[in-house]
Design an enzyme around this catalytic site. Structure first.
Site, PDB file in Angstrom:
ATOM      1  N   ASN A 149     -83.746  71.065 -16.725  1.00 27.78           N
ATOM      2  CA  ASN A 149     -84.039  70.713 -18.298  1.00 27.78           C
ATOM      3  C   ASN A 149     -84.883  69.247 -18.038  1.00 27.78           C
ATOM      4  O   ASN A 149     -83.881  68.405 -17.712  1.00 27.78           O
ATOM      5  CB  ASN A 149     -82.822  70.743 -18.845  1.00 27.78           C
ATOM      6  CG  ASN A 149     -83.142  70.393 -20.442  1.00 27.78           C
ATOM      7  OD1 ASN A 149     -84.295  70.278 -20.663  1.00 27.78           O
ATOM      8  ND2 ASN A 149     -82.140  70.025 -20.993  1.00 27.78           N
ATOM      9  N   LYS A 208     -86.156  67.834 -20.225  1.00 27.71           N
ATOM     10  CA  LYS A 208     -86.257  67.218 -21.348  1.00 27.71           C
ATOM     11  C   LYS A 208     -87.576  66.495 -21.860  1.00 27.71           C
ATOM     12  O   LYS A 208     -88.673  67.175 -21.621  1.00 27.71           O
ATOM     13  CB  LYS A 208     -85.019  66.144 -21.458  1.00 27.71           C
ATOM     14  CG  LYS A 208     -83.704  66.673 -21.001  1.00 27.71           C
ATOM     15  CD  LYS A 208     -82.454  65.749 -21.300  1.00 27.71           C
ATOM     16  CE  LYS A 208     -81.164  66.409 -20.726  1.00 27.71           C
ATOM     17  NZ  LYS A 208     -79.949  65.827 -20.971  1.00 27.71           N
ATOM     18  N   HIS A 266     -79.289  73.578 -27.283  1.00 26.00           N
ATOM     19  CA  HIS A 266     -78.758  72.213 -26.643  1.00 26.00           C
ATOM     20  C   HIS A 266     -78.113  71.291 -27.369  1.00 26.00           C
ATOM     21  O   HIS A 266     -78.524  71.282 -28.544  1.00 26.00           O
ATOM     22  CB  HIS A 266     -79.951  71.811 -25.845  1.00 26.00           C
ATOM     23  CG  HIS A 266     -79.540  70.783 -24.864  1.00 26.00           C
ATOM     24  ND1 HIS A 266     -79.261  69.286 -25.170  1.00 26.00           N
ATOM     25  CD2 HIS A 266     -79.363  70.784 -23.354  1.00 26.00           C
ATOM     26  CE1 HIS A 266     -78.933  68.552 -24.061  1.00 26.00           C
ATOM     27  NE2 HIS A 266     -79.080  69.651 -23.154  1.00 26.00           N
ATOM     28  N   GLU A 319     -78.575  68.328 -27.690  1.00 25.12           N
ATOM     29  CA  GLU A 319     -79.399  67.322 -28.277  1.00 25.12           C
ATOM     30  C   GLU A 319     -80.160  68.044 -29.411  1.00 25.12           C
ATOM     31  O   GLU A 319     -80.372  67.217 -30.359  1.00 25.12           O
ATOM     32  CB  GLU A 319     -80.311  66.653 -27.207  1.00 25.12           C
ATOM     33  CG  GLU A 319     -79.610  65.856 -26.146  1.00 25.12           C
ATOM     34  CD  GLU A 319     -80.053  65.625 -24.697  1.00 25.12           C
ATOM     35  OE1 GLU A 319     -81.233  66.429 -24.362  1.00 25.12           O
ATOM     36  OE2 GLU A 319     -79.467  65.246 -23.779  1.00 25.12           O
ATOM     37  N   GLU A 358     -71.727  73.164 -21.672  1.00 24.23           N
ATOM     38  CA  GLU A 358     -71.965  71.603 -21.350  1.00 24.23           C
ATOM     39  C   GLU A 358     -71.331  70.769 -22.166  1.00 24.23           C
ATOM     40  O   GLU A 358     -71.703  70.536 -23.534  1.00 24.23           O
ATOM     41  CB  GLU A 358     -73.720  71.620 -21.794  1.00 24.23           C
ATOM     42  CG  GLU A 358     -74.850  72.113 -20.944  1.00 24.23           C
ATOM     43  CD  GLU A 358     -75.909  71.446 -20.928  1.00 24.23           C
ATOM     44  OE1 GLU A 358     -76.407  70.961 -19.927  1.00 24.23           O
ATOM     45  OE2 GLU A 358     -76.588  71.329 -21.986  1.00 24.23           O
ATOM     46  N   GLY A 380     -75.609  63.317 -19.331  1.00 23.53           N
ATOM     47  CA  GLY A 380     -76.391  62.029 -19.112  1.00 23.53           C
ATOM     48  C   GLY A 380     -75.464  60.894 -19.008  1.00 23.53           C
ATOM     49  O   GLY A 380     -75.932  59.688 -18.965  1.00 23.53           O
ATOM     50  N   SER A 423     -74.277  66.280 -16.047  1.00 24.47           N
ATOM     51  CA  SER A 423     -74.133  65.218 -14.877  1.00 24.47           C
ATOM     52  C   SER A 423     -73.942  65.891 -13.615  1.00 24.47           C
ATOM     53  O   SER A 423     -73.236  65.575 -12.452  1.00 24.47           O
ATOM     54  CB  SER A 423     -73.021  64.097 -15.059  1.00 24.47           C
ATOM     55  OG  SER A 423     -73.360  63.267 -16.017  1.00 24.47           O
TER      56      SER A 423
HETATM   57  P1  PGA Z   1     -77.492  65.727 -17.196  1.00 24.19           P
HETATM   58  O1  PGA Z   1     -78.125  66.800 -18.407  1.00 24.19           O
HETATM   59  O2  PGA Z   1     -77.536  66.559 -16.113  1.00 24.19           O
HETATM   60  O3  PGA Z   1     -78.714  64.765 -17.462  1.00 24.19           O
HETATM   61  O4  PGA Z   1     -76.228  65.409 -17.842  1.00 24.19           O
HETATM   62  C1  PGA Z   1     -77.836  68.092 -18.510  1.00 24.19           C
HETATM   63  C2  PGA Z   1     -78.296  68.764 -19.879  1.00 24.19           C
HETATM   64  O5  PGA Z   1     -78.446  68.191 -20.979  1.00 24.19           O
HETATM   65  O6  PGA Z   1     -78.679  69.806 -19.676  1.00 24.19           O
END
Ligand code: PGA
Length: 254
Positions: free
Chosen positions: A9, A11, A97, A99, A168, A174, A213
């Site tokens: 992803n 983003k 997601h 976000e 998640e 993140g 992460s």
């Molecule tokens: P990350 O993001 O690996 O940077 O924690 C995962 C995601 O948001 O799908």
């Protein structure tokens, strides 16, 4: 047997030059490998799907959207439809997601409708679920996740067995804090249990990915647990060597 997926992803990252370099490094790193049961999916910003689709080699990398409209067409400024994603080579799309849920107030019902529209357009939705730290600490984690899944079951009914879920935990996205293997396995087993309650087939068939992460040094141990069928990778998918190492570690897991 359930499908094993590693999903990148990106983003709101990438640009024309970066995308070209990434694709050539990934192609080089993946070409000698026999993948059989693994699918690697890149989810770049939608405007770059055409470029990346044109850069695809015979390496088994697929494309996915980061989001999809619940509408098919019409006066919906800023949206991308499932047919548009299909036209630009997507096989998958992320929906729900965190976000999107947090920043754009996407509720469970909307996420479920997006998954339904994706399926109707011939895309496989990867439906993200997960709890905040506050929900976990106050013991509401299972109820929150159950509700997120139940909304999708209510909307999709038997088509639920065609989707992919991604667990998640929001506190792990993140932040550099990965869920422990035990925490991840417990959540995945719970999710599988919810799906199994709907139907045995669905519980057996639906792949459940872990995200939050993920790095090269924790990928293999996560993939080694019984109910984790793949990984959804954010930050670490923006470095080709790190992402390649994550893909390769899936070869050495169950
Ligand atoms: P990350 O993001 O690996 O940077 O924690 C995962 C995601 O948001 O799908």
């Amino acid at each position: 047997m359930r499908k094993k997926l590693i999903v990148a992803n990106w983003k709101l990252n990438g640009n024309w030059a970066f995308n070209e370099v990434m694709m050539s490094e990934l192609s080089l790193g993946l070409k000698e490998v026999q993948w059989h049961d693994l699918e690697i999916i890149l989810c770049p910003p939608a405007v770059y799907l055409q470029q990346l689709n044109g850069l695809m080699t015979d390496v088994p990398i697929l494309l996915g959207g980061q989001d999809v409209s619940e509408q098919f067409f019409g006066a919906y400024t800023g949206e991308t439809s499932g047919q548009m994603l299909k036209e630009f080579g997507c096989r998958y799309t992320l929906v729900g997601h965190s976000e999107r849920r947090v920043r754009h107030q996407e509720q469970n019902e909307l996420v479920a409708l997006k998954a339904k529209t994706a399926l109707a357009c011939g895309l496989i939705p990867i439906i993200c679920v997960g709890e905040t730290l506050e929900e976990r600490d106050s013991g509401k984690m299972n109820a929150v996740i159950q509700q997120q899944i139940q909304s999708v079951i209510d909307c999709l009914k038997d088509d639920i067995s065609e989707v992919v879920f991604a667990y998640e935990p929001i506190w792990a996205i993140g932040t550099g804090i990965t869920a422990t293997v035990d925490q991840a396995q417990e959540a995945h087993a719970f999710i599988r249990g919810v799906l199994q309650q709907y139907s045995e087939l669905c519980g057996q068939k639906v792949s459940i990915l872990y995200g939050g992460s993920v790095k090269a040094d924790n990928a293999q141990v996560l993939l080694g647990t019984p109910d984790i069928d793949g990984l959804l990778v954010g930050g670490s998918s923006l470095m080709s060597s790190e992402f390649l190492a994550i893909c390769l570690s899936s070869l050495n897991s169950k």
